[in-house]
Design an enzyme around this catalytic site. Sequence first.
Site, PDB file in Angstrom:
ATOM      1  N   HIS A  38      38.256 -26.786  27.502  1.00  0.00           N
ATOM      2  CA  HIS A  38      38.686 -26.656  26.099  1.00  0.00           C
ATOM      3  C   HIS A  38      39.557 -25.418  25.895  1.00  0.00           C
ATOM      4  O   HIS A  38      39.627 -24.880  24.789  1.00  0.00           O
ATOM      5  CB  HIS A  38      37.468 -26.634  25.163  1.00  0.00           C
ATOM      6  CG  HIS A  38      36.755 -27.955  25.094  1.00  0.00           C
ATOM      7  ND1 HIS A  38      35.487 -28.112  24.575  1.00  0.00           N
ATOM      8  CD2 HIS A  38      37.142 -29.201  25.482  1.00  0.00           C
ATOM      9  CE1 HIS A  38      35.130 -29.394  24.654  1.00  0.00           C
ATOM     10  NE2 HIS A  38      36.108 -30.063  25.211  1.00  0.00           N
ATOM     11  N   VAL A  54      35.061 -21.498  25.422  1.00  0.00           N
ATOM     12  CA  VAL A  54      36.384 -20.863  25.371  1.00  0.00           C
ATOM     13  C   VAL A  54      36.253 -19.334  25.473  1.00  0.00           C
ATOM     14  O   VAL A  54      37.231 -18.611  25.346  1.00  0.00           O
ATOM     15  CB  VAL A  54      37.116 -21.251  24.057  1.00  0.00           C
ATOM     16  CG1 VAL A  54      37.375 -22.751  24.014  1.00  0.00           C
ATOM     17  CG2 VAL A  54      36.336 -20.820  22.816  1.00  0.00           C
ATOM     18  N   THR A  83      24.739 -19.010  24.201  1.00  0.00           N
ATOM     19  CA  THR A  83      23.957 -18.583  23.018  1.00  0.00           C
ATOM     20  C   THR A  83      23.150 -17.313  23.302  1.00  0.00           C
ATOM     21  O   THR A  83      22.945 -16.501  22.402  1.00  0.00           O
ATOM     22  CB  THR A  83      22.991 -19.685  22.521  1.00  0.00           C
ATOM     23  OG1 THR A  83      22.188 -20.108  23.614  1.00  0.00           O
ATOM     24  CG2 THR A  83      23.730 -20.871  21.938  1.00  0.00           C
ATOM     25  N   CYS A 114      60.295 -18.867  17.195  1.00  0.00           N
ATOM     26  CA  CYS A 114      60.827 -19.915  16.305  1.00  0.00           C
ATOM     27  C   CYS A 114      60.645 -19.572  14.828  1.00  0.00           C
ATOM     28  O   CYS A 114      61.124 -20.301  13.963  1.00  0.00           O
ATOM     29  CB  CYS A 114      60.189 -21.267  16.617  1.00  0.00           C
ATOM     30  SG  CYS A 114      58.456 -21.380  16.141  1.00  0.00           S
ATOM     31  N   ALA A 129      28.123 -24.870  25.098  1.00  0.00           N
ATOM     32  CA  ALA A 129      27.846 -23.739  24.217  1.00  0.00           C
ATOM     33  C   ALA A 129      26.462 -23.116  24.451  1.00  0.00           C
ATOM     34  O   ALA A 129      26.270 -21.915  24.234  1.00  0.00           O
ATOM     35  CB  ALA A 129      27.975 -24.182  22.764  1.00  0.00           C
ATOM     36  N   CYS A 166      52.414 -20.215  20.240  1.00  0.00           N
ATOM     37  CA  CYS A 166      52.855 -20.846  18.998  1.00  0.00           C
ATOM     38  C   CYS A 166      52.574 -22.342  19.100  1.00  0.00           C
ATOM     39  O   CYS A 166      52.907 -22.974  20.104  1.00  0.00           O
ATOM     40  CB  CYS A 166      54.346 -20.594  18.790  1.00  0.00           C
ATOM     41  SG  CYS A 166      54.996 -21.511  17.394  1.00  0.00           S
TER      42      CYS A 166
HETATM   43  P1  NAD Z   1      26.775 -28.046  21.290  1.00  0.00           P
HETATM   44  O1  NAD Z   1      26.592 -26.980  20.267  1.00  0.00           O
HETATM   45  O2  NAD Z   1      27.042 -29.436  20.832  1.00  0.00           O
HETATM   46  O3  NAD Z   1      25.456 -28.155  22.211  1.00  0.00           O
HETATM   47  C1  NAD Z   1      24.835 -27.038  22.744  1.00  0.00           C
HETATM   48  C2  NAD Z   1      23.535 -27.502  23.394  1.00  0.00           C
HETATM   49  O4  NAD Z   1      22.983 -26.394  24.064  1.00  0.00           O
HETATM   50  C3  NAD Z   1      22.486 -28.013  22.389  1.00  0.00           C
HETATM   51  O5  NAD Z   1      21.942 -29.224  22.868  1.00  0.00           O
HETATM   52  C4  NAD Z   1      21.443 -26.894  22.369  1.00  0.00           C
HETATM   53  O6  NAD Z   1      20.136 -27.401  22.180  1.00  0.00           O
HETATM   54  C5  NAD Z   1      21.596 -26.308  23.756  1.00  0.00           C
HETATM   55  N1  NAD Z   1      21.276 -24.882  23.868  1.00  0.00           N
HETATM   56  C6  NAD Z   1      21.464 -23.891  22.942  1.00  0.00           C
HETATM   57  N2  NAD Z   1      21.080 -22.696  23.448  1.00  0.00           N
HETATM   58  C7  NAD Z   1      20.621 -22.947  24.706  1.00  0.00           C
HETATM   59  C8  NAD Z   1      20.099 -22.110  25.728  1.00  0.00           C
HETATM   60  N3  NAD Z   1      19.953 -20.795  25.571  1.00  0.00           N
HETATM   61  N4  NAD Z   1      19.732 -22.675  26.892  1.00  0.00           N
HETATM   62  C9  NAD Z   1      19.863 -24.012  27.097  1.00  0.00           C
HETATM   63  N5  NAD Z   1      20.338 -24.856  26.149  1.00  0.00           N
HETATM   64  C10 NAD Z   1      20.734 -24.323  24.982  1.00  0.00           C
HETATM   65  O7  NAD Z   1      27.923 -27.520  22.257  1.00  0.00           O
HETATM   66  P2  NAD Z   1      28.742 -28.301  23.359  1.00  0.00           P
HETATM   67  O8  NAD Z   1      27.932 -29.405  23.946  1.00  0.00           O
HETATM   68  O9  NAD Z   1      29.343 -27.260  24.220  1.00  0.00           O
HETATM   69  O10 NAD Z   1      29.884 -29.105  22.580  1.00  0.00           O
HETATM   70  C11 NAD Z   1      30.635 -28.652  21.563  1.00  0.00           C
HETATM   71  C12 NAD Z   1      32.054 -28.412  22.024  1.00  0.00           C
HETATM   72  O11 NAD Z   1      32.927 -28.606  20.935  1.00  0.00           O
HETATM   73  C13 NAD Z   1      32.251 -26.972  22.433  1.00  0.00           C
HETATM   74  O12 NAD Z   1      32.117 -26.763  23.769  1.00  0.00           O
HETATM   75  C14 NAD Z   1      33.608 -26.625  21.962  1.00  0.00           C
HETATM   76  O13 NAD Z   1      34.557 -26.665  22.978  1.00  0.00           O
HETATM   77  C15 NAD Z   1      33.923 -27.653  20.921  1.00  0.00           C
HETATM   78  N6  NAD Z   1      34.023 -26.899  19.645  1.00  0.00           N
HETATM   79  C16 NAD Z   1      34.837 -25.833  19.602  1.00  0.00           C
HETATM   80  C17 NAD Z   1      34.933 -25.091  18.464  1.00  0.00           C
HETATM   81  C18 NAD Z   1      35.816 -23.893  18.448  1.00  0.00           C
HETATM   82  O14 NAD Z   1      35.637 -22.997  17.675  1.00  0.00           O
HETATM   83  N7  NAD Z   1      36.791 -23.842  19.335  1.00  0.00           N
HETATM   84  C19 NAD Z   1      34.236 -25.430  17.346  1.00  0.00           C
HETATM   85  C20 NAD Z   1      33.411 -26.536  17.413  1.00  0.00           C
HETATM   86  C21 NAD Z   1      33.292 -27.259  18.590  1.00  0.00           C
END
Ligand code: NAD
Length: 238
Positions: free
Chosen positions: A119, A103, A28, A148, A24, A127
């Site tokens: 993911h 995603v 950002t 369905c 994620a 569905c």
């Molecule tokens: P995370 O939010 O756990 O971690 C993101 C990391 O990126 C953090 O450590 C943060 O410090 C760092 N970060 C933020 N901005 C940054 C930047 N500009 N540069 C460098 N680092 C930066 O996300 P994750 O590790 O991807 O894990 C969570 C996973 O859970 C997601 O990938 C997702 O697939 C899943 N999830 C999905 C949903 C959904 O809506 N589908 C919801 C919740 C979680």
Amino acid sequence: MENKVRELKDLMEKARHVVVLTGAGMDTESNIPDFRGKDGLWRNLDPRLLASVDTFEENYPLFREFYATRLKLLETRQPHRGHYILAELEEKGLIQAIATQNVSRLHHLAGSKHVYELHGNIRTFRCHYCNEPAEPEEFFDNRNCSHCGQPGLRPNVTLFGESLPTDAWNNTMTEVLQSDLLIVIGTSLEVSPVNQIPRFAKGKTVYINDEIAAKGYHFDLVIQGKAKKVLEQLEQLI
Ligand code: NAD
């Protein structure tokens, strides 16, 4: 940070097979909040609870509204320079594949070709019950499945409580096992099973993140910084 980015450039130029794993934090700077900070909350609810099979089954209207809101947000979001730099490095033969937990499809939109969506993706629908594909309008209009008849349309994302897409996982493992450099960008490495991927890497490993959160991992090189800035510096050197 600059010396470390130089080290990354050297590692990339020496490597034969480079795989990038993003989370994620890669998105950002395209104004898509990650899942840990308070900006990741929606109506004070944790997205990690909402994006789950439990919420889907127990409160479909809440689940649907959560994803409809996320989709509306994503409609206006574009890749940032860092996504484009990764695509350009692939084009130059310096990156062989990207495996992503995101995603958002921003890697595709930026032009990356070999992308494995661990993911799933939020821009296509099906569905939940009969697996038939659905159109985005059907989901937004809160229609039942046209095959369905059940109220179960959803984006093709992997929910907490579900297995990862087999092809994406297998392709990622194949890439990682033959890689001699794995670059991990913007992930807290808290979500399983993706957080096990760095442990399978046999070559050098690099971790780029704005806060050094990933405990219990050994990386050969750790660069603390924003993904876009680090990649822009890398681009200057290559
Ligand atoms: P995370 O939010 O756990 O971690 C993101 C990391 O990126 C953090 O450590 C943060 O410090 C760092 N970060 C933020 N901005 C940054 C930047 N500009 N540069 C460098 N680092 C930066 O996300 P994750 O590790 O991807 O894990 C969570 C996973 O859970 C997601 O990938 C997702 O697939 C899943 N999830 C999905 C949903 C959904 O809506 N589908 C919801 C919740 C979680």
